[in-house]
Design a protein around this motif. Structure first.
Motif, short mmCIF file in Angstrom:
data_model
loop_
_atom_site.label_atom_id
_atom_site.label_comp_id
_atom_site.label_asym_id
_atom_site.label_seq_id
_atom_site.Cartn_x
_atom_site.Cartn_y
_atom_site.Cartn_z
N MET A 1 44.21 -3.95 71.08
CA MET A 1 44.01 -2.53 70.84
C MET A 1 44.15 -2.20 69.36
N ILE A 2 45.17 -2.77 68.72
CA ILE A 2 45.38 -2.54 67.29
C ILE A 2 44.24 -3.14 66.48
N PHE A 3 43.78 -4.32 66.88
CA PHE A 3 42.68 -4.98 66.18
C PHE A 3 41.41 -4.12 66.22
N LEU A 4 41.08 -3.60 67.39
CA LEU A 4 39.87 -2.78 67.53
C LEU A 4 39.99 -1.48 66.76
N ARG A 5 41.17 -0.87 66.79
CA ARG A 5 41.38 0.36 66.02
C ARG A 5 41.32 0.10 64.53
#
Length: 208
Positions: A172-176
């Motif tokens: 999730m952090i990577f995509l954001r």
């Protein structure tokens, strides 16, 4: 969590190696233009605390002039920022040398950002928990305001990550992070280029 951290380390090494190959020409180009635009080293190096507070040397592309004052007056970060430095920061290209930190095991792609060594004595025991995991290039605080959040909120985000680290959270952090880089928002604070200094006054506020 221990088993995932081992898997995370393996993934970090694989992706860091691949990205070093893919971005090699970008890094070479960045190094050349940095050297041509202003005097000084291509890389900015600084000691930072890593996991369990172990000190390591972080590497980034230099985005500021080496001069810290002009006509006897100190220069602000905005005044020291080079033209190419602004571009590198907007595109997050200045972070690419940290891939070597990842390969060495000093950093991860995802985790609390490593802060300055001089901040260590200012942390409360709860805030020190941010060092229970490997620091990262991007983290929960960075995708929830990046340099635009205050210190108290930033530490709350870091501690949340420590308590919830998992593959789902990291993805999730990577995509954001990708979305933020593409939209180029939250790179700097409204009133400055970098995060304002963490002071004793702020630390005392957190203890209340």
């Amino acid at each position: 969590m221990v088993s995932y951290l081992w898997i995370k380390r393996v993934l970090d090494v694989i992706f860091a190696f691949v990205l070093l190959i893919v971005t090699s020409l970008i890094m070479l180009g960045a190094a050349i233009v940095i050297k041509l635009e202003s005097k000084g080293p291509v890389l900015f190096k600084q000691e930072r605390p890593g996991r369990m507070g172990v000190i390591f040397t972080i590497c980034k592309f230099r985005t500021m002039r080496v001069e810290t004052e002009k006509d006897g007056e100190p220069l602000s970060d905005m005044e020291r920022m080079t033209r190419i430095g602004k571009i590198l920061r907007k595109l997050s290209v200045d972070e690419l040398p940290q891939l070597f930190n990842i390969l060495k095991g000093e950093m991860s792609f995802i985790g609390p950002r490593p802060l300055l060594v001089q901040y260590l004595p200012l942390y409360t025991p709860e805030q020190m928990r941010r060092h229970e995991v490997t620091p990262g290039i991007s983290g929960w605080a960075q995708v929830n305001g990046r340099n635009g959040v205050d210190w108290e909120t930033r530490f709350e985000y870091d501690l949340w990550y420590v308590e919830h680290v998992s593959l789902r959270v990291d993805l999730m952090i990577f995509l954001r992070t990708l979305a933020i880089v593409v939209m180029r928002r939250g790179v700097n604070q409204a009133e400055g280029v970098t995060m304002e200094e963490f002071t004793v006054a702020e630390e005392r506020t957190f203890r209340v």
